[in-house]
Design a protein around this motif. Structure first.
Motif, PDB file in Angstrom:
ATOM      1  N   ASN A 151      41.479  32.804  34.004  1.00 60.83           N
ATOM      2  CA  ASN A 151      40.869  31.764  34.521  1.00 60.83           C
ATOM      3  C   ASN A 151      39.583  31.885  34.499  1.00 60.83           C
ATOM      4  OD1 ASN A 151      43.378  30.625  35.066  1.00 60.83           O
ATOM      5  ND2 ASN A 151      43.438  31.409  37.060  1.00 60.83           N
ATOM      6  N   VAL A 152      38.929  33.191  34.961  1.00 57.90           N
ATOM      7  CA  VAL A 152      37.424  33.111  34.907  1.00 57.90           C
ATOM      8  C   VAL A 152      37.147  34.298  33.971  1.00 57.90           C
ATOM      9  CG1 VAL A 152      35.539  33.283  36.396  1.00 57.90           C
ATOM     10  CG2 VAL A 152      37.431  31.821  37.203  1.00 57.90           C
ATOM     11  N   PHE A 153      36.088  34.211  33.431  1.00 60.65           N
ATOM     12  CA  PHE A 153      35.466  35.370  32.643  1.00 60.65           C
ATOM     13  C   PHE A 153      33.963  35.124  32.530  1.00 60.65           C
ATOM     14  CE2 PHE A 153      35.064  38.979  29.886  1.00 60.65           C
ATOM     15  CZ  PHE A 153      34.655  38.568  28.930  1.00 60.65           C
ATOM     16  N   PHE A 154      33.007  36.040  33.068  1.00 57.33           N
ATOM     17  CA  PHE A 154      31.782  35.917  33.045  1.00 57.33           C
ATOM     18  C   PHE A 154      30.915  37.209  33.155  1.00 57.33           C
ATOM     19  CE2 PHE A 154      32.465  35.221  37.606  1.00 57.33           C
ATOM     20  CZ  PHE A 154      31.792  36.102  38.109  1.00 57.33           C
ATOM     21  N   ARG A 155      29.686  37.164  32.457  1.00 57.62           N
ATOM     22  CA  ARG A 155      28.974  38.375  32.503  1.00 57.62           C
ATOM     23  C   ARG A 155      27.642  38.306  33.602  1.00 57.62           C
ATOM     24  NH1 ARG A 155      29.474  43.585  30.579  1.00 57.62           N
ATOM     25  NH2 ARG A 155      27.234  44.425  30.182  1.00 57.62           N
ATOM     26  N   ASP A 190      31.541  43.030  33.767  1.00 57.08           N
ATOM     27  CA  ASP A 190      32.190  41.874  33.366  1.00 57.08           C
ATOM     28  C   ASP A 190      33.272  41.503  34.480  1.00 57.08           C
ATOM     29  OD1 ASP A 190      30.849  41.331  30.990  1.00 57.08           O
ATOM     30  OD2 ASP A 190      32.381  42.612  29.626  1.00 57.08           O
ATOM     31  N   TYR A 191      33.880  40.448  34.676  1.00 60.06           N
ATOM     32  CA  TYR A 191      34.718  40.043  35.896  1.00 60.06           C
ATOM     33  C   TYR A 191      35.758  39.040  35.076  1.00 60.06           C
ATOM     34  CZ  TYR A 191      36.311  37.245  39.795  1.00 60.06           C
ATOM     35  OH  TYR A 191      37.185  36.676  40.764  1.00 60.06           O
ATOM     36  N   ILE A 192      36.930  39.281  35.481  1.00 57.95           N
ATOM     37  CA  ILE A 192      38.058  38.527  35.142  1.00 57.95           C
ATOM     38  C   ILE A 192      39.157  38.416  36.258  1.00 57.95           C
ATOM     39  CG2 ILE A 192      38.220  38.981  32.817  1.00 57.95           C
ATOM     40  CD1 ILE A 192      40.469  40.637  32.956  1.00 57.95           C
ATOM     41  N   ARG A 193      39.866  37.347  36.363  1.00 56.33           N
ATOM     42  CA  ARG A 193      40.713  36.935  37.430  1.00 56.33           C
ATOM     43  C   ARG A 193      42.002  36.338  36.871  1.00 56.33           C
ATOM     44  NH1 ARG A 193      39.098  32.158  41.551  1.00 56.33           N
ATOM     45  NH2 ARG A 193      40.099  30.832  39.914  1.00 56.33           N
ATOM     46  N   PRO A 194      42.847  37.173  36.374  1.00 49.94           N
ATOM     47  CA  PRO A 194      44.206  37.040  35.937  1.00 49.94           C
ATOM     48  C   PRO A 194      45.035  36.137  36.741  1.00 49.94           C
ATOM     49  CG  PRO A 194      43.663  39.290  35.497  1.00 49.94           C
ATOM     50  CD  PRO A 194      42.640  38.760  36.562  1.00 49.94           C
TER      51      PRO A 194
END
Length: 316
Positions: A12-16, A29-33
């Motif tokens: 849903n979210v991917f940002f640096r 990096d951050y992700i929220r599966p």
């Protein structure tokens, strides 16, 4: 200011985070599966550069102090299947993302696993318990953290899941050292299973000593005893935190107590074995001699507390 870009992965979210100069932690990096399957895919791709984050109450400060560096944080807070508490006749299972505050208030834990309920009263502060998770405490493996001490005392099973399967790890094999566990880079801790003792009469005790209320404990001890209705000990478990790189279970105590009535003399013998088994280090917070002496004193307290519960249950 952060740069926000849309990623191409199943998230849903991917940002640096780009402004390192305004942060303590290194860039990541951050992700929220959305699903557990997506979490496992991300872990498999990231290898040793990925880290799971849930409550973040241990990981975030460590990243801020540059004690931990991760290229990718995988947020599992929104995975519905990773929260909840279930019981059976044999086990009480806590899913990894269950908040410590929820666990502390759980009637299932209070009734089925009172030792853990007592330990949870000492975990951090109200604010940290509201965010901190049971699985996070186990995975980060602080040597004096309360939940790992209870897991070690009761020989809990830690469930780890990765793309190609699941495995259960006994707490005795899970905790290697401070912040070091058997959890592999591509595995996600999904559940902790605490055994429910089936003996006729069971009592428990938990105490700790810290510099300030709710600080990390200098020394903490968990104990659980079982007896028959005649008062003879049929099972015993004692674990100590803060006196070794990981919580340690003192098996000699069970040998000293089982088959005997829980008299003062028998408890004294057991406490003596605790003192002989420990070899703590001196650090900036306390000397080795102090930790060892305190471990002996509070072991006596927790055994007395457990014995009092046993006596009360027998008289009901």
């Amino acid at each position: 200011m952060f740069a926000l870009t849309q990623g191409s992965q199943n998230v849903n979210v991917f940002f640096r985070l780009t402004r390192v100069d305004q942060m303590k932690a290194a860039a990541f990096d951050y992700i929220r599966p959305d699903t557990l399957e997506a979490v496992l895919e991300a872990l498999d791709r990231a290898g040793d550069e990925g880290r799971i984050i849930a409550g973040g109450q241990t990981l975030v400060p460590m990243m801020a102090m540059r004690l931990v560096k991760a290229e990718l944080l995988i947020d599992i807070n929104h995975i519905q299947t990773l929260a909840g508490i279930q019981t059976s006749n044999e086990n009480l299972s806590i899913r990894a993302c269950t908040r410590q505050a929820e666990a502390a208030a759980s009637e299932k834990i209070i009734n089925k696993l009172p030792l853990l309920a007592k330990a949870l009263e000492h975990v951090g502060h109200t604010q940290t318990r509201n965010r901190g998770t049971v699985g996070g405490s186990i995975a980060n493996a602080d040597p004096s953290a309360e939940i790992p001490i209870v897991a070690r005392c009761l020989d809990a099973k830690i469930v780890a899941l990765r793309k190609d399967g699941e495995r259960q790890i006994c707490a005795g094999d899970f905790f290697y050292s401070a912040m070091d566990t058997a959890l592999e880079d591509t595995e996600c801790l999904t559940e902790v299973r605490f055994p429910i003792w089936s003996e006729e009469v069971v009592g428990s005790g938990f105490h700790e000593v810290s510099i300030r209320n709710s600080d990390y404990a200098l020394v903490a001890v968990a104990a659980q005893l079982a007896t028959d209705f005649g008062g003879k000990c049929t099972r015993a478990a004692v674990a100590v935190g803060g006196c070794a790189p990981a919580a340690v279970k003192i098996d000699a105590v069970e040998k000293a107590l089982v088959g005997k009535p829980l008299s003062d003399a028998v408890l004294d013998e057991a406490c003596g074995l605790i003192m002989e088994a420990l070899d703590p280090d001196t650090d900036v917070h306390a000397t080795a001699e102090y930790r060892k002496r305190v471990a002996g004193r509070i072991t006596r307290r927790v055994l007395e507390e457990a014995r009092a519960e046993v006596y009360e249950a027998r008289n009901e």
